[in-house]
Write an enzyme that holds these catalytic residues in place. Structure first.
Site, PDB file in Angstrom:
ATOM      1  CB  SER A  38      50.979  54.504  34.570  1.00 23.81           C
ATOM      2  OG  SER A  38      51.071  54.975  33.245  1.00 23.81           O
ATOM      3  CE  LYS A  92      47.885  36.472  26.040  1.00 25.42           C
ATOM      4  NZ  LYS A  92      47.995  37.407  24.841  1.00 25.42           N
TER       5      LYS A  92
HETATM    6  P1  NAP Z   1      50.619  47.777  25.587  1.00 25.68           P
HETATM    7  O1  NAP Z   1      49.408  48.497  25.115  1.00 25.68           O
HETATM    8  O2  NAP Z   1      51.856  47.869  24.789  1.00 25.68           O
HETATM    9  O3  NAP Z   1      50.806  48.288  27.080  1.00 25.68           O
HETATM   10  C1  NAP Z   1      51.665  47.760  27.978  1.00 25.68           C
HETATM   11  C2  NAP Z   1      51.877  48.801  29.086  1.00 25.68           C
HETATM   12  O4  NAP Z   1      52.756  48.223  30.017  1.00 25.68           O
HETATM   13  C3  NAP Z   1      52.545  50.068  28.585  1.00 25.68           C
HETATM   14  O5  NAP Z   1      51.604  50.991  28.162  1.00 25.68           O
HETATM   15  C4  NAP Z   1      53.311  50.496  29.809  1.00 25.68           C
HETATM   16  O6  NAP Z   1      52.395  51.158  30.683  1.00 25.68           O
HETATM   17  C5  NAP Z   1      53.646  49.212  30.542  1.00 25.68           C
HETATM   18  N1  NAP Z   1      55.016  48.761  30.393  1.00 25.68           N
HETATM   19  C6  NAP Z   1      55.857  48.492  31.421  1.00 25.68           C
HETATM   20  N2  NAP Z   1      57.028  48.061  30.983  1.00 25.68           N
HETATM   21  C7  NAP Z   1      56.956  48.047  29.638  1.00 25.68           C
HETATM   22  C8  NAP Z   1      57.862  47.689  28.630  1.00 25.68           C
HETATM   23  N3  NAP Z   1      59.095  47.243  28.912  1.00 25.68           N
HETATM   24  N4  NAP Z   1      57.458  47.804  27.344  1.00 25.68           N
HETATM   25  C9  NAP Z   1      56.217  48.245  27.031  1.00 25.68           C
HETATM   26  N5  NAP Z   1      55.296  48.582  27.988  1.00 25.68           N
HETATM   27  C10 NAP Z   1      55.672  48.487  29.273  1.00 25.68           C
HETATM   28  O7  NAP Z   1      50.345  46.222  25.745  1.00 25.68           O
HETATM   29  P2  NAP Z   1      48.948  45.481  25.945  1.00 25.68           P
HETATM   30  O8  NAP Z   1      48.321  45.218  24.613  1.00 25.68           O
HETATM   31  O9  NAP Z   1      48.128  46.180  26.947  1.00 25.68           O
HETATM   32  O10 NAP Z   1      49.464  44.073  26.446  1.00 25.68           O
HETATM   33  C11 NAP Z   1      49.960  43.895  27.759  1.00 25.68           C
HETATM   34  C12 NAP Z   1      49.763  42.432  28.144  1.00 25.68           C
HETATM   35  O11 NAP Z   1      48.371  42.138  28.060  1.00 25.68           O
HETATM   36  C13 NAP Z   1      50.476  41.461  27.196  1.00 25.68           C
HETATM   37  O12 NAP Z   1      51.013  40.386  27.904  1.00 25.68           O
HETATM   38  C14 NAP Z   1      49.353  40.970  26.276  1.00 25.68           C
HETATM   39  O13 NAP Z   1      49.577  39.661  25.797  1.00 25.68           O
HETATM   40  C15 NAP Z   1      48.166  41.019  27.223  1.00 25.68           C
HETATM   41  N6  NAP Z   1      46.882  41.137  26.514  1.00 25.68           N
HETATM   42  C16 NAP Z   1      46.709  42.094  25.549  1.00 25.68           C
HETATM   43  C17 NAP Z   1      45.505  42.138  24.845  1.00 25.68           C
HETATM   44  C18 NAP Z   1      45.227  43.177  23.787  1.00 25.68           C
HETATM   45  O14 NAP Z   1      44.156  43.090  23.147  1.00 25.68           O
HETATM   46  N7  NAP Z   1      46.074  44.157  23.569  1.00 25.68           N
HETATM   47  C19 NAP Z   1      44.492  41.216  25.132  1.00 25.68           C
HETATM   48  C20 NAP Z   1      44.685  40.317  26.167  1.00 25.68           C
HETATM   49  C21 NAP Z   1      45.895  40.283  26.836  1.00 25.68           C
HETATM   50  P3  NAP Z   1      52.633  52.609  31.259  1.00 25.68           P
HETATM   51  O15 NAP Z   1      52.757  53.492  30.066  1.00 25.68           O
HETATM   52  O16 NAP Z   1      51.414  52.852  32.052  1.00 25.68           O
HETATM   53  O17 NAP Z   1      53.899  52.538  32.075  1.00 25.68           O
END
Ligand code: NAP
Length: 310
Positions: A38, A92
Site C-alpha cells: 500500500s 473484478k
Molecule cells: P479504490 O478504493 O479507489 O482503491 C484502490 C486502491 O488500489 C487504492 O486505494 C490504492 O491502494 C491502490 N492503487 C494502486 N494503484 C492505483 C492507481 N493507479 N489508482 C488508484 N488506486 C491504486 O478502489 P476500490 O473501490 O477498492 O476498487 C478496486 C477494485 O475492486 C476495482 O477493480 C473494483 O471494480 C473492484 N471492486 C470494488 C467494489 C466497491 O464496492 N468499491 C466492489 C467490488 C469490486 P493503496 O493506497 O493502498 O496503495
C-alpha cells in the site's frame, strides 16, 4: 496464524480491500493476512511494503497475493507475482483488456501457479440456485437493470472515469458476470448505446442488446445517474415461469415468491473457492463478462451527455 494457514498478501488497500477482503480473510481459517502492499499506509498491525516488488523479494513465504487495485495497474502486479511463482487472485474486472487477462492465464499456466479471476457477484447467495432452476427451462426474455448513484458508491474515485476505468461498466460487469453464470443460453452483444459525459473518458450509462441467434429478447440497462434506491436486478422469463434476482443476486424470487437462500456470501465464498483451487492446482479464469464490455465499446453508438462533476 495457525501452523496450517496460508499467508496471503493484499495489494491495494482501498474500499474493496477494507470493506470485503480483510474481513473475509479474517473469517477464513485457511488464510492469514501476512502483509499488504500500500502506498497509503496499509492496515494497522500488518507488515506493509511500498511496492509489490519489495513484497515479493522480502517475503518468499507468502505464496498467495490478492490484487485489489483498479484494473489498469493490475496486469503489471499480476505478471510480477506470477513470475515470482506466486498464486494470484484478481479483483473484478480481471484486467483492463481481454488480451491482458488471456496473457496472465497463459503466464500462470506456464508457471504452474493458480490464477483466480474473481467475479464476486457469481458468489451471491442466489447465483447457484438461479443457475440450477434455469438449467432445464426455455428462456424467452432477459432484462437486466443495474442502476446506482455514482456519487454514493464511487466518491472521489478518479480512475473510474479514466480509460480502462470502465465507467458504468465497473458495476455493470457485475451484472454481466452474474448473468453469464446463470443463463442457460449463450449470448452475444449486437447493439449498444453508451452515454459519455462530455468531460469524461468513460460512460455514465449504457443500454445493451444481446442475441443468442434466435428471437430471444435480451437487454440490459446500466445507469450511474440513479437517484433513490439502487437497482441491481436480473429478470428472466421462461416457459415455466419468471426468475428474478435482486440486490445483486442476494435475493431470489420465482414467480414473485421469495426463495430461502443460504451460503457463505460473496467474499467468504471467493476465499473458499481460492482454497479449493489451490488444493487442486487449478485456475479459474473466465473472460466472458469482459468480452461483452469490450464488444459494447466496439459495437456501441457513443453519445455525449451533460458533464459530470463529483
Ligand atoms: P479504490 O478504493 O479507489 O482503491 C484502490 C486502491 O488500489 C487504492 O486505494 C490504492 O491502494 C491502490 N492503487 C494502486 N494503484 C492505483 C492507481 N493507479 N489508482 C488508484 N488506486 C491504486 O478502489 P476500490 O473501490 O477498492 O476498487 C478496486 C477494485 O475492486 C476495482 O477493480 C473494483 O471494480 C473492484 N471492486 C470494488 C467494489 C466497491 O464496492 N468499491 C466492489 C467490488 C469490486 P493503496 O493506497 O493502498 O496503495
Amino acid at each position: 496464524m495457525t501452523d496450517t494457514s496460508i499467508p496471503i498478501a493484499l495489494v491495494g488497500i482501498g474500499k474493496i480491500a477494507r470493506d470485503q477482503h480483510i474481513p473475509a480473510i479474517a473469517g477464513h481459517p485457511q488464510f492469514t493476512l501476512a502483509a499488504t502492499v500500500s502506498s497509503s499506509g496499509g492496515v494497522d498491525g500488518v507488515e506493509n511494503h511500498a511496492t509489490i516488488h519489495d513484497l515479493l523479494a522480502a517475503r518468499p513465504d507468502i505464496t498467495v497475493v490478492s490484487l485489489c487495485m483498479p484494473p489498469v495497474p493490475r496486469f503489471a502486479a499480476a505478471s510480477a507475482a506470477i513470475a515470482a511463482g506466486r498464486h494470484v487472485m484478481l479483483e473484478k474486472p480481471p484486467g483492463a483488456s481481454v488480451a491482458e487477462v488471456l496473457t496472465l492465464e497463459k503466464l500462470a499456466r506456464d508457471a504452474g501457479v493458480t490464477l483466480f479471476a474473481t467475479w464476486h457477484s457469481r458468489h451471491a447467495l442466489g447465483a447457484a440456485p438461479a443457475r440450477e432452476w434455469l438449467a432445464d427451462k426455455h428462456v424467452t426474455r432477459i432484462r437486466v437493470d443495474w442502476k446506482e448513484d455514482v456519487r454514493k458508491w464511487h466518491p472521489g474515485q478518479d480512475w473510474i472515469w479514466e480509460p480502462g476505468g470502465m465507467g458504468v461498466f465497473d458495476p455493470g460487469i457485475n451484472a454481466l458476470s452474474l448473468l453469464t453464470a446463470i443463463s442457460p443460453v449463450r449470448l452475444h452483444l449486437t447493439e449498444a448505446e453508451l452515454s459519455f459525459p462530455e468531460n469524461r473518458a468513460t460512460p455514465i450509462a449504457a443500454e445493451l442488446l444481446f442475441s443468442n441467434g434466435t428471437d430471444l429478447n435480451a437487454t440490459a440497462g446500466f445507469d450511474w445517474r440513479q437517484q433513490g434506491d439502487d437497482i441491481w436486478q436480473i429478470e428472466i422469463d421462461t416457459d415455466q415461469g419468471q426468475l428474478r434476482l435482486t440486490e445483486g443476486g442476494a435475493r431470489l424470487f420465482i414467480d414473485d415468491v421469495e426463495r430461502e437462500l443460504d451460503g457463505l456470501g460473496e467474499y467468504p465464498d471467493i476465499y473458499r473457492h481460492m482454497g479449493d483451487l489451490l488444493q487442486n492446482n487449478a485456475s479459474d479464469v473466465d473472460v466472458t463478462p469482459l468480452v461483452h464490455v469490450s464488444d459494447a465499446y466496439m459495437l456501441g453508438r457513443h453519445l455525449t451527455v451533460e458533464p459530470f462533476h463529483d
